[in-house]
Motif scaffolding. Structure first.
Motif, short mmCIF file in Angstrom:
data_model
loop_
_atom_site.label_atom_id
_atom_site.label_comp_id
_atom_site.label_asym_id
_atom_site.label_seq_id
_atom_site.Cartn_x
_atom_site.Cartn_y
_atom_site.Cartn_z
N GLY A 260 1.01 -1.29 -0.10
CA GLY A 260 0.13 -0.08 0.17
C GLY A 260 0.80 1.33 0.04
N ILE A 261 -0.04 2.54 -0.10
CA ILE A 261 0.77 3.58 -0.01
C ILE A 261 1.57 3.99 1.24
CG2 ILE A 261 0.55 6.07 -0.50
CD1 ILE A 261 -0.15 4.88 -2.98
N VAL A 262 2.67 4.27 1.12
CA VAL A 262 3.53 4.63 2.46
C VAL A 262 3.70 6.31 2.52
CG1 VAL A 262 5.40 4.51 3.87
CG2 VAL A 262 4.50 2.48 2.45
N VAL A 263 3.32 7.07 3.47
CA VAL A 263 3.45 8.43 3.60
C VAL A 263 4.33 8.72 4.73
CG1 VAL A 263 2.13 10.66 3.90
CG2 VAL A 263 1.06 8.55 2.82
N ILE A 264 5.17 9.60 4.49
CA ILE A 264 6.15 10.08 5.51
C ILE A 264 6.08 11.60 5.87
CG2 ILE A 264 8.41 10.40 4.14
CD1 ILE A 264 9.78 8.70 6.38
N THR A 265 6.19 11.93 7.10
CA THR A 265 6.47 13.26 7.52
C THR A 265 7.35 13.49 8.68
OG1 THR A 265 5.19 15.52 7.68
CG2 THR A 265 4.72 13.72 9.17
N TYR A 266 7.81 14.76 8.82
CA TYR A 266 8.67 14.91 9.84
C TYR A 266 8.26 16.19 10.81
CZ TYR A 266 11.87 12.01 7.11
OH TYR A 266 12.46 11.01 6.56
N GLY A 267 8.58 16.29 12.00
CA GLY A 267 8.40 17.50 12.74
C GLY A 267 8.62 17.30 14.20
N THR A 268 8.70 18.60 14.95
CA THR A 268 9.00 18.53 16.33
C THR A 268 7.95 17.94 17.23
OG1 THR A 268 10.34 20.43 15.70
CG2 THR A 268 10.03 20.13 17.96
N PHE A 269 6.59 18.52 16.96
CA PHE A 269 5.37 17.85 17.53
C PHE A 269 5.54 18.27 19.32
CE2 PHE A 269 3.30 16.38 13.91
CZ PHE A 269 4.47 15.74 13.04
N ASP A 270 6.12 19.54 19.22
CA ASP A 270 6.19 19.99 20.87
C ASP A 270 4.76 20.40 21.24
OD1 ASP A 270 8.09 22.62 22.56
OD2 ASP A 270 7.51 20.50 22.97
N MET A 271 4.30 20.15 22.77
CA MET A 271 3.07 20.43 22.90
C MET A 271 2.07 20.39 22.08
SD MET A 271 4.35 24.43 24.70
CE MET A 271 2.49 24.74 25.15
N PHE A 272 1.92 18.86 21.78
CA PHE A 272 1.03 18.45 20.88
C PHE A 272 -0.51 19.11 20.68
CE2 PHE A 272 0.64 15.28 17.49
CZ PHE A 272 -0.78 15.02 17.30
N HIS A 273 -0.78 19.91 19.45
CA HIS A 273 -2.09 20.34 19.51
C HIS A 273 -2.95 20.13 18.32
CE1 HIS A 273 -0.21 22.91 16.60
NE2 HIS A 273 0.76 23.44 17.48
N ILE A 274 -4.07 20.75 18.14
CA ILE A 274 -5.03 20.38 17.10
C ILE A 274 -4.37 20.79 15.74
CG2 ILE A 274 -6.17 22.54 17.02
CD1 ILE A 274 -7.96 19.26 16.70
N GLY A 275 -3.43 21.45 15.49
CA GLY A 275 -2.82 21.84 14.17
C GLY A 275 -1.86 20.68 13.75
N HIS A 276 -1.29 19.83 14.79
CA HIS A 276 -0.56 18.79 14.64
C HIS A 276 -1.46 17.69 14.19
CE1 HIS A 276 2.64 20.52 17.69
NE2 HIS A 276 2.70 20.89 16.28
N LEU A 277 -2.42 17.53 15.02
CA LEU A 277 -3.57 16.41 14.59
C LEU A 277 -3.95 16.41 13.30
CD1 LEU A 277 -4.74 13.83 16.05
CD2 LEU A 277 -6.73 15.14 16.88
N ASN A 278 -4.58 17.53 12.89
CA ASN A 278 -5.30 17.88 11.68
C ASN A 278 -4.26 17.31 10.83
OD1 ASN A 278 -7.65 18.82 13.00
ND2 ASN A 278 -7.06 20.94 12.67
N LYS B 241 13.94 25.73 20.38
CA LYS B 241 13.99 25.22 21.72
C LYS B 241 12.63 24.27 22.10
CE LYS B 241 14.84 26.51 26.24
NZ LYS B 241 14.47 25.21 26.34
N THR B 242 12.68 23.11 22.51
CA THR B 242 11.62 22.54 22.73
C THR B 242 11.25 22.40 24.27
OG1 THR B 242 12.81 20.46 22.98
CG2 THR B 242 11.58 20.67 20.97
N LEU B 243 9.77 22.36 24.69
CA LEU B 243 9.68 22.34 26.05
C LEU B 243 9.71 21.09 26.41
CD1 LEU B 243 8.93 24.93 27.36
CD2 LEU B 243 6.68 24.29 27.37
N ILE B 244 8.94 19.99 25.62
CA ILE B 244 8.82 18.50 25.96
C ILE B 244 10.07 17.71 25.31
CG2 ILE B 244 7.19 16.72 25.89
CD1 ILE B 244 5.99 19.17 27.37
N PRO B 245 10.60 16.89 26.17
CA PRO B 245 11.44 16.28 25.56
C PRO B 245 11.29 15.06 24.48
CG PRO B 245 11.14 15.56 27.85
CD PRO B 245 10.20 16.76 27.71
#
Ligand code: C2G
Length: 129
Positions: free
Chosen positions: A1-19, A47-51
């Motif tokens: 099947g189709i494999v999708v990849i993305t990258y990010g910091t995802f610090d303080m996970f919020h709705i923008g990340h989830l969407n 600078k990330t807050l969450i390790p």
């Protein structure tokens, strides 16, 4: 099947990340997310807050995410695309054009960001308390 990849910091996970992750999961059958390590975020000037281990665990817990890998540097994307047989790389449009070099290896998409939310704004509003 189709494999999708993305990258990010995802610090303080919020709705923008989830969407974004939900949109990405609808593009294929398997979603891989490279979460930026704390060391790499320093290179990104972020600078990330969450390790890292907590950010990775939270992203792993998202139902539509199939695999989390560490993002250690700028140069691993081509290797990852090959190693995981990635069909599509996608990321928010704030990166528009920055990863076009991947086009010889996979489809490259830049997706609309969620309005009015960012980790930077969340941090700023927390400072007011
Ligand atoms: N995002 C979004 N809407 C927001 C905030 C973020 O769609 N309101 C998206 C970003 O466009 C990105 C993802 O969520 O695709 C993760 O955002 P960050 O954690 O800020 O990612 P970033 O630090 O930009 O890392 O090699 C690529 C980098 O690691 C990307």
């Amino acid at each position: 099947g189709i494999v999708v990849i993305t990258y990010g910091t995802f610090d303080m996970f919020h709705i923008g990340h989830l969407n974004l992750l939900k949109k990405l999961s609808e593009l294929g059958d398997r979603l891989i997310v490279g979460v930026s390590t704390d060391e790499f975020n320093l290179l990104k000037g972020k600078k990330t807050l969450i390790p890292y281990d907590q950010r990775a665990k939270i992203v792993e817990a998202i139902g539509c995410v199939d695999l989390v890998i560490p993002e250690n540097n700028w140069d691993q994307k081509v290797r990852d695309v090959k190693e995981y047989n990635v069909d599509t790389f996608a990321i928010g449009e704030d990166w528009k054009g920055k990863f076009d070099f991947l086009q010889e290896h996979c489809e490259v998409l830049y997706l609309e960001r969620t309005k009015d939310i960012s980790t930077t704004d969340l941090k700023r509003s927390l400072k007011r308390f």
